[in-house]
Design an enzyme around this catalytic site. Structure first.
Site, PDB file in Angstrom:
ATOM      1  N   CYS A  35     -13.910   1.429  -5.424  1.00 39.69           N
ATOM      2  CA  CYS A  35     -13.759   1.985  -4.076  1.00 39.69           C
ATOM      3  C   CYS A  35     -14.915   2.926  -3.729  1.00 39.69           C
ATOM      4  O   CYS A  35     -15.078   3.295  -2.572  1.00 39.69           O
ATOM      5  CB  CYS A  35     -12.425   2.719  -3.939  1.00 39.69           C
ATOM      6  N   CYS A 104      -6.205   6.476  -7.685  1.00 39.07           N
ATOM      7  CA  CYS A 104      -6.727   7.736  -7.130  1.00 39.07           C
ATOM      8  C   CYS A 104      -6.290   8.902  -8.018  1.00 39.07           C
ATOM      9  O   CYS A 104      -7.056   9.843  -8.239  1.00 39.07           O
ATOM     10  CB  CYS A 104      -6.224   7.942  -5.709  1.00 39.07           C
TER      11      CYS A 104
HETATM   12 FE1  FES Z   1     -10.341   5.008  -4.600  1.00 37.63          FE
HETATM   13 FE2  FES Z   1      -8.477   6.478  -3.573  1.00 37.63          FE
HETATM   14  S1  FES Z   1      -9.169   4.552  -2.830  1.00 37.63           S
HETATM   15  S2  FES Z   1      -9.781   6.997  -5.190  1.00 37.63           S
END
Ligand code: FES
Length: 126
Positions: A35, A104
């Site tokens: 991400c 996360c």
């Molecule tokens: Fe990657 Fe939250 S989407 S840390």
């Protein structure tokens, strides 16, 4: 049910312990390649107690809420206790995260572990 708990929203909107500790003696930075989110933790440790902790997170709302909650969970605690902090404990303290947002909270666990490792290696080098 709402996607995010009240606690997640609260820590996302009013994150605790945001910032930098200039004289930190443990710093850790981690990222998630998928991400692209990045988290940096600063620890000020005295007599093996975490006197202060601050973070900077360039990431999603769950990453910000997880960092905020993680700092609250280790502040004032002994290093040995902070080392045991798991992402599961962070997510539970936030009253849960959606499955696809659990990574996360992993970032928060890893950032704290990395800052604690930095502290330990600085201590050895003294
Ligand atoms: Fe990657 Fe939250 S989407 S840390």
């Amino acid at each position: 049910m709402a996607l995010y708990s009240e606690k997640v929203m609260d820590h996302f909107r009013n994150p605790r312990n945001v910032g930098v500790i200039e004289d930190a003696n443990g710093i850790g930075e981690v990222g998630n390649a998928k991400c692209g989110d990045i988290m940096k933790m600063y620890l000020k440790i005295e007599d093996d107690i975490i006197q202060d902790v601050k973070f900077e997170t360039f990431g999603c709302g769950s990453a910000i809420a997880s960092s905020s909650m993680a700092t609250e969970l280790i502040k004032g605690k002994p290093v040995a206790e902070a080392m045991k902090l798991t992402n599961k404990a962070v997510a539970e303290a936030l009253d849960g995260l959606p499955d696809y947002k659990m990574h996360c909270s992993v970032l928060a666990e890893e950032a704290i572990q990395s800052a604690l490792e930095d502290y330990e290696s600085r201590k050895k080098a003294e």
